[in-house]
Design a protein around this motif. Structure first.
Motif, short mmCIF file in Angstrom:
data_model
loop_
_atom_site.label_atom_id
_atom_site.label_comp_id
_atom_site.label_asym_id
_atom_site.label_seq_id
_atom_site.Cartn_x
_atom_site.Cartn_y
_atom_site.Cartn_z
N TYR A 173 -47.89 25.50 45.49
CA TYR A 173 -47.83 26.53 44.09
C TYR A 173 -47.53 27.82 43.69
O TYR A 173 -46.32 28.08 43.02
N ALA A 194 -45.32 29.97 45.82
CA ALA A 194 -43.82 30.07 45.25
C ALA A 194 -43.07 29.95 43.89
O ALA A 194 -42.12 31.01 43.04
N ASP A 195 -43.33 28.40 43.26
CA ASP A 195 -42.82 28.85 41.48
C ASP A 195 -44.00 30.02 41.04
O ASP A 195 -42.97 29.79 40.34
N VAL A 199 -44.30 32.84 41.02
CA VAL A 199 -43.30 34.01 41.83
C VAL A 199 -42.60 33.58 41.21
O VAL A 199 -41.90 35.13 40.52
N ASN A 200 -41.32 32.69 41.50
CA ASN A 200 -40.32 32.37 40.98
C ASN A 200 -39.75 32.34 39.50
O ASN A 200 -39.51 33.29 39.37
N GLY A 201 -40.96 31.72 39.05
CA GLY A 201 -41.01 32.01 37.42
C GLY A 201 -41.11 33.21 36.71
O GLY A 201 -40.40 33.34 36.09
N ILE A 218 -41.02 36.25 38.44
CA ILE A 218 -39.59 36.89 39.03
C ILE A 218 -38.95 36.97 38.14
O ILE A 218 -37.70 37.32 37.20
N GLU A 219 -38.14 35.43 37.57
CA GLU A 219 -36.75 35.41 36.96
C GLU A 219 -36.90 35.72 35.39
O GLU A 219 -36.29 35.95 34.45
N ASP A 220 -38.75 35.99 35.05
CA ASP A 220 -38.97 36.35 33.31
C ASP A 220 -38.75 37.85 33.21
O ASP A 220 -39.55 38.27 32.56
N GLN A 232 -42.71 41.61 37.62
CA GLN A 232 -42.59 42.73 38.62
C GLN A 232 -44.53 42.32 39.66
O GLN A 232 -45.43 42.17 39.38
#
Length: 64
Positions: A47, A49-50, A52-54, A56-58, A61
């Motif tokens: 879980y 990567a999802d 972390v990506n969320g 970062i998208e928001d 850091q």
């Protein structure tokens, strides 16, 4: 300083908020039923990567 620090313990990861922004984001985006340990939230590697990506998208850091 990162908003969220990831501590890798091989079979689990611990996501630890390091800023108020990180704490608020984790509170709003991770389940309240998530296991807590060592000042953070335990996450299975599948879980990570999802999450972390969320974050970062928001605009957060993430380190680790």
């Amino acid at each position: 300083m990162p908003d969220i620090q990831i501590n890798n313990h091989s079979s689990i990861l611990i996501f630890v908020p390091r800023t108020e922004t990180g704490m608020e984001w984790m509170h709003e985006n991770l389940p309240s039923s998530a296991m807590r340990w060592a000042g953070g939230i335990v996450v299975e590697p599948r879980y990570a990567a999802d999450i972390v990506n969320g974050a970062i998208e928001d605009g957060l850091q993430v380190e680790g």
